[in-house]
Each structure stands twice: as structure tokens, then as C-alpha cells.
Design a protein around this motif. Structure first.
Motif, PDB file in Angstrom:
ATOM      1  N   ALA A  32     -42.702 -19.178  20.452  1.00 19.07           N
ATOM      2  CA  ALA A  32     -43.274 -18.853  19.144  1.00 19.07           C
ATOM      3  C   ALA A  32     -44.504 -17.966  19.303  1.00 19.07           C
ATOM      4  CB  ALA A  32     -43.634 -20.134  18.394  1.00 19.07           C
ATOM      5  N   LYS A  33     -45.319 -18.243  20.306  1.00 16.64           N
ATOM      6  CA  LYS A  33     -46.516 -17.424  20.561  1.00 16.64           C
ATOM      7  C   LYS A  33     -46.149 -15.970  20.823  1.00 16.64           C
ATOM      8  CE  LYS A  33     -47.835 -16.698  24.534  1.00 16.64           C
ATOM      9  NZ  LYS A  33     -48.213 -15.402  25.072  1.00 16.64           N
ATOM     10  N   ARG A  35     -43.423 -14.318  19.989  1.00 18.83           N
ATOM     11  CA  ARG A  35     -42.863 -13.651  18.809  1.00 18.83           C
ATOM     12  C   ARG A  35     -43.930 -13.351  17.763  1.00 18.83           C
ATOM     13  NH1 ARG A  35     -36.778 -16.305  17.969  1.00 18.83           N
ATOM     14  NH2 ARG A  35     -36.022 -15.697  20.045  1.00 18.83           N
ATOM     15  N   LEU A  36     -44.873 -14.261  17.589  1.00 16.84           N
ATOM     16  CA  LEU A  36     -45.949 -14.016  16.624  1.00 16.84           C
ATOM     17  C   LEU A  36     -46.859 -12.881  17.084  1.00 16.84           C
ATOM     18  CD1 LEU A  36     -46.892 -17.707  15.728  1.00 16.84           C
ATOM     19  CD2 LEU A  36     -45.767 -16.051  14.226  1.00 16.84           C
ATOM     20  N   GLN A  37     -47.138 -12.814  18.377  1.00 15.66           N
ATOM     21  CA  GLN A  37     -48.023 -11.768  18.890  1.00 15.66           C
ATOM     22  C   GLN A  37     -47.396 -10.391  18.784  1.00 15.66           C
ATOM     23  OE1 GLN A  37     -49.093 -13.022  22.881  1.00 15.66           O
ATOM     24  NE2 GLN A  37     -50.938 -14.036  22.167  1.00 15.66           N
ATOM     25  N   ASN A  38     -46.072 -10.311  18.834  1.00 16.32           N
ATOM     26  CA  ASN A  38     -45.394  -9.015  18.801  1.00 16.32           C
ATOM     27  C   ASN A  38     -45.148  -8.508  17.390  1.00 16.32           C
ATOM     28  OD1 ASN A  38     -45.060  -7.890  21.370  1.00 16.32           O
ATOM     29  ND2 ASN A  38     -43.420  -9.302  21.882  1.00 16.32           N
ATOM     30  N   GLN A  39     -45.379  -9.341  16.364  1.00 20.37           N
ATOM     31  CA  GLN A  39     -45.185  -8.880  14.991  1.00 20.37           C
ATOM     32  C   GLN A  39     -46.223  -7.828  14.629  1.00 20.37           C
ATOM     33  OE1 GLN A  39     -43.067 -12.281  12.369  1.00 20.37           O
ATOM     34  NE2 GLN A  39     -45.252 -12.523  12.534  1.00 20.37           N
ATOM     35  N   GLN A  40     -45.748  -6.676  14.164  1.00 14.64           N
ATOM     36  CA  GLN A  40     -46.670  -5.616  13.748  1.00 14.64           C
ATOM     37  C   GLN A  40     -46.490  -5.284  12.271  1.00 14.64           C
ATOM     38  OE1 GLN A  40     -46.958  -2.168  16.383  1.00 14.64           O
ATOM     39  NE2 GLN A  40     -46.090  -3.361  18.063  1.00 14.64           N
ATOM     40  N   GLY A  41     -45.322  -4.801  11.907  1.00 11.40           N
ATOM     41  CA  GLY A  41     -45.096  -4.429  10.519  1.00 11.40           C
ATOM     42  C   GLY A  41     -44.368  -5.518   9.762  1.00 11.40           C
ATOM     43  N   VAL A  42     -43.077  -5.666  10.062  1.00 10.45           N
ATOM     44  CA  VAL A  42     -42.255  -6.672   9.384  1.00 10.45           C
ATOM     45  C   VAL A  42     -42.660  -8.070   9.849  1.00 10.45           C
ATOM     46  CG1 VAL A  42     -39.904  -7.497   8.991  1.00 10.45           C
ATOM     47  CG2 VAL A  42     -40.342  -5.040   9.251  1.00 10.45           C
ATOM     48  N   GLY A  47     -45.705 -18.266  10.636  1.00  7.18           N
ATOM     49  CA  GLY A  47     -46.538 -19.059  11.522  1.00  7.18           C
ATOM     50  C   GLY A  47     -45.678 -19.750  12.560  1.00  7.18           C
ATOM     51  N   MET A  48     -46.311 -20.620  13.351  1.00  7.39           N
ATOM     52  CA  MET A  48     -45.609 -21.277  14.447  1.00  7.39           C
ATOM     53  C   MET A  48     -44.440 -22.129  13.960  1.00  7.39           C
ATOM     54  SD  MET A  48     -47.063 -24.015  17.227  1.00  7.39           S
ATOM     55  CE  MET A  48     -47.196 -25.300  15.969  1.00  7.39           C
ATOM     56  N   LEU A  49     -44.677 -23.001  12.968  1.00 10.26           N
ATOM     57  CA  LEU A  49     -43.628 -23.897  12.495  1.00 10.26           C
ATOM     58  C   LEU A  49     -42.494 -23.112  11.844  1.00 10.26           C
ATOM     59  CD1 LEU A  49     -45.739 -26.853  11.030  1.00 10.26           C
ATOM     60  CD2 LEU A  49     -44.585 -26.707  13.251  1.00 10.26           C
ATOM     61  N   ASP A  50     -42.837 -22.065  11.096  1.00 10.82           N
ATOM     62  CA  ASP A  50     -41.825 -21.226  10.469  1.00 10.82           C
ATOM     63  C   ASP A  50     -40.990 -20.519  11.534  1.00 10.82           C
ATOM     64  OD1 ASP A  50     -40.622 -19.873   8.139  1.00 10.82           O
ATOM     65  OD2 ASP A  50     -41.582 -18.087   8.979  1.00 10.82           O
ATOM     66  N   THR A 294     -53.412 -20.339  18.107  1.00  9.95           N
ATOM     67  CA  THR A 294     -53.096 -21.764  17.967  1.00  9.95           C
ATOM     68  C   THR A 294     -51.948 -22.152  18.889  1.00  9.95           C
ATOM     69  OG1 THR A 294     -53.827 -21.733  15.658  1.00  9.95           O
ATOM     70  CG2 THR A 294     -52.424 -23.561  16.344  1.00  9.95           C
ATOM     71  N   CYS A 295     -50.894 -21.319  18.885  1.00 10.01           N
ATOM     72  CA  CYS A 295     -49.757 -21.584  19.772  1.00 10.01           C
ATOM     73  C   CYS A 295     -50.201 -21.602  21.230  1.00 10.01           C
ATOM     74  CB  CYS A 295     -48.682 -20.516  19.593  1.00 10.01           C
ATOM     75  SG  CYS A 295     -47.805 -20.603  18.035  1.00 10.01           S
ATOM     76  N   ARG A 296     -51.030 -20.643  21.581  1.00  7.73           N
ATOM     77  CA  ARG A 296     -51.464 -20.550  22.975  1.00  7.73           C
ATOM     78  C   ARG A 296     -52.260 -21.784  23.388  1.00  7.73           C
ATOM     79  NH1 ARG A 296     -51.913 -17.660  27.410  1.00  7.73           N
ATOM     80  NH2 ARG A 296     -53.931 -17.389  28.423  1.00  7.73           N
ATOM     81  N   ALA A 297     -53.141 -22.258  22.501  1.00 12.89           N
ATOM     82  CA  ALA A 297     -53.898 -23.473  22.804  1.00 12.89           C
ATOM     83  C   ALA A 297     -52.961 -24.671  22.927  1.00 12.89           C
ATOM     84  CB  ALA A 297     -54.943 -23.720  21.717  1.00 12.89           C
ATOM     85  N   LEU A 298     -51.962 -24.733  22.042  1.00 13.05           N
ATOM     86  CA  LEU A 298     -51.005 -25.850  22.077  1.00 13.05           C
ATOM     87  C   LEU A 298     -50.093 -25.779  23.295  1.00 13.05           C
ATOM     88  CD1 LEU A 298     -49.986 -26.079  18.301  1.00 13.05           C
ATOM     89  CD2 LEU A 298     -51.425 -27.670  19.601  1.00 13.05           C
ATOM     90  N   VAL A 299     -49.921 -24.597  23.854  1.00 15.09           N
ATOM     91  CA  VAL A 299     -49.137 -24.460  25.084  1.00 15.09           C
ATOM     92  C   VAL A 299     -49.972 -24.823  26.302  1.00 15.09           C
ATOM     93  CG1 VAL A 299     -48.062 -22.780  26.644  1.00 15.09           C
ATOM     94  CG2 VAL A 299     -47.522 -22.738  24.213  1.00 15.09           C
ATOM     95  N   ILE A 300     -51.135 -24.190  26.396  1.00 16.62           N
ATOM     96  CA  ILE A 300     -51.944 -24.314  27.610  1.00 16.62           C
ATOM     97  C   ILE A 300     -52.556 -25.700  27.745  1.00 16.62           C
ATOM     98  CG2 ILE A 300     -53.979 -23.423  28.817  1.00 16.62           C
ATOM     99  CD1 ILE A 300     -51.606 -21.543  28.881  1.00 16.62           C
TER     100      ILE A 300
END
Length: 324
Positions: A32-33, A35-42, A47-50, A294-300
Motif C-alpha cells: 500500500a505504501k 502504491r500511494l507514493q507513486n500516485q501523481q495525477g489519478v 488511503g491505506m485501507l482503501d 503512516t504506512c511506512r511507520a506501520l511497516v517499519i
């Protein structure tokens, strides 16, 4: 009292087992982290849960583990190098059993530098596999009018509607072969500078903070120093990991963008670290550098909490018969 010598093989085994256990537990959040980081336009995901919900709905539960095979294969040497190198540097820099703060920071710096040789190709392959689902979700679904193709007269029994064809899923082997064929070994090490910029500060923050938090549970009885309880090692690992992870998230965003080979429609490509930083700042604003924090903190946090507990269990020493 003589200081116990560090056993490199035992440390490598401990680090490897720790990495395998930790990654298995937190990999879906790491996906999820990315995919969220790579979102630019669309904005495919809100969020993480979505992101996790849509991934499971469109790709199934195991879609959350895309790229896990690469990570599980290479995380053993990566975590082994990171944790073992830190221990060895700490021992070399200690004087009479005491290690000053600058020595802790320097040991973390050395550990972060050593691991990059494995981390860069691992994350290069992992990111392509993790992001494939996001790119597929961006592709427009044909409307009924577009899907209706001219053909022979309709029969009495209507055929089932044709599903839009999906491109073949990338594989780690295919990506590796293609990169080696087109760009050589340097292709697997794309983004090595950004990886170094992320992992060295992370280790410089994480290891000293963990050591000092973990030391709060250490008691000294005479000349014998007890080991902190497992729960304290876990909490110390989680706390230090989350602090270090959030602190270097902007560098992680840059690294992820640079290592992503396939871009969605209208998404930027970058020539290097400086160009990537400027383009993100100009097009998306400063908040973009905290995407996936948030995802990164929840991973690490649990990853390093679990890793430290497994590491301190001394699996490597048991395997090698070093425990008496």
C-alpha cells in the motif's frame, strides 16, 4: 571482564530469520505504501485501507503479496548484513564496554551503507511488482458501446460479455532479464544513490535510539549486566523504527519514484534525485514528500520490533551450538 566476541555467522542467521518473520507480517502494508507514493495525477486510492480493500477486491488476497517472493528471498541477506554490521561496528568502536553517542551514530551509518548492495536491487524489483496493480487500475474500462464490436447476426442465446483483456503480470525473473539485457547490471542498481540517502540516515537514527531505549530495561547485578526483556526489545524496536521511518519518508518517496520504471498516464519521469525533488515540489507540493508516511511507520515499527526480538532470541547461536 572480557567482552564476548561477536559471531558473524550467528549474527547473519539471526538477521535473516528476523527479516523473514517481519516481512511476512507487514508486507501488505508495504505494498500500500508503494502504491500511494507513486500516485501523481489519478488518485486510484484514497488511503491505506482503501488501497488494501481495492487490491483484495480486484486482485484477491494474495494480490497484497505481489513482490513478496523477491522480498523474502533477498531480505535475509539484507537484514543479516544490516544487523550484523551494526553489531560489529559497535564492538569495534567500543572502548572498555562503553560506546559514546557518536560511535552509535557512526555504527548505524556503516550498517546502512553496507546493506545498500542488497537493498537496491531488492527494492527495484519489488516496486515494479507492487505497482503493477495500481497501473492496471488506471487503465480505462471499455464502455458498453466500445465493447460492442460489429459481428455476425446475434443468435438466440447471447454470449457472456467479454472481459477486457489484462496485460500479462510482470515477474521478477522477466524484469531482471530485461534490465540486464537493456541496461546491464546498472539497471538493477537504479536509484542506488537515493537508497543510500534513505538508508544511511535511517540507520543513524534507528540504531542509537533503539540501543538507548532498550538499555532502559537493562539492570546490572554486580559485574553482570542483564539483558532487557523481550517485550522491551519489541517496544524499543517499534518506537525507534517508527521515528526513523517517518523522518526519512521524503527520501523514501524520491527513491520509490526513481525506481519505478512504468509510469501511468500523465505521470512524470525523472532524471535524478534533484530533478525528482524539484518536479514533486512544483507539481504536487511539499505534502507529497510525506505520502505513505503512516504506512511506512506501520511497516517499519513492527518489522524492527519483531526483528529485534527474534535477533535477541539468539537463533543463530543455538543453530551453531554456541549456547552452552
Amino acid at each position: 571482564m572480557a567482552e564476548k566476541k561477536v559471531s558473524l555467522p550467528a549474527k547473519l542467521i539471526n538477521g535473516g530469520v528476523a527479516g523473514l518473520v517481519g516481512v511476512t507480517c507487514v508486507f501488505p502494508i508495504d505494498l500500500a505504501k508503494t502504491r500511494l507514493q507513486n500516485q501523481q495525477g489519478v488518485q486510484v486510492y484514497k488511503g491505506m485501507l482503501d488501497c488494501l480493500a481495492k487490491t483484495i477486491r480486484s486482485e484477491g488476497y494474495f494480490g497484497c503479496y505481489r513482490g513478496a517472493a523477491v522480498n523474502l528471498t533477498l531480505v535475509t541477506p539484507e537484514k543479516a548484513i544490516k544487523l550484523a554490521a551494526n553489531d560489529i561496528f559497535r564492538q569495534k568502536l567500543s572502548r572498555d564496554g562503553h560506546l559514546p553517542l557518536w560511535g552509535e551514530v557512526l555504527a548505524g551509518c556503516g550498517a546502512g551503507t553496507c546493506q545498500v548492495v542488497v537493498t537496491t536491487p531488492m527494492e527495484m524489483l519489488k516496486i515494479q511488482l507492487q505497482d503493477a496493480g495500481r497501473l492496471a487500475a488506471q487503465r480505462p474500462v471499455p464502455t458498453p458501446a466500445q465493447a460492442a464490436a460489429p459481428g455476425p447476426a446475434p443468435s438466440l442465446v447471447a454470449p457472456p460479455p467479454a472481459r477486457p483483456s489484462q496485460p500479462p503480470r510482470p515477474s521478477a525473473t522477466g524484469i531482471t532479464v530485461e534490465l540486464l539485457k537493456t541496461r546491464g547490471l546498472a539497471g538493477l542498481y537504479r536509484g542506488a544513490g537515493a537508497t543510500l540517502m534513505r538508508d544511511v540516515p535511517f540507520s543513524m537514527i534507528y540504531f542509537p535510539l533503539f540501543a538507548n531505549l532498550n538499555a532502559l530495561g537493562v539492570e546490572k547485578v554486580g559485574n553482570v549486566q542483564t539483558r532487557a526483556p523481550f517485550w522491551q526489545s519489541f517496544v524499543a524496536g517499534c518506537t525507534a523504527g517508527s521515528v526513523a521511518a517517518v523522518a526519512v519518508t521524503p527520501l523514501d518517496v524520491i527513491k520509490t519514484r526513481l525506481q519505478t520504471l512504468q509510469k501511468g498516464e500523465g505521470e512524470d519521469t525523472y532524471r535524478g534525485i534533484i530533478d525528482c525533488t524539484r518536479r514533486i515540489l512544483r507539481r504536487e507540493g511539499p505534502a507529497a514528500f510525506l505520502k505513505g508516511a503512516t504506512c511506512r511507520a506501520l511497516v517499519i515499527a513492527p518489522l524492527f520490533g519483531i526483528a529485534q526480538v527474534v535477533y535477541f532470541l539468539g537463533v543463530g547461536e543455538a543453530v551453531l551450538g554456541l549456547l552452552e
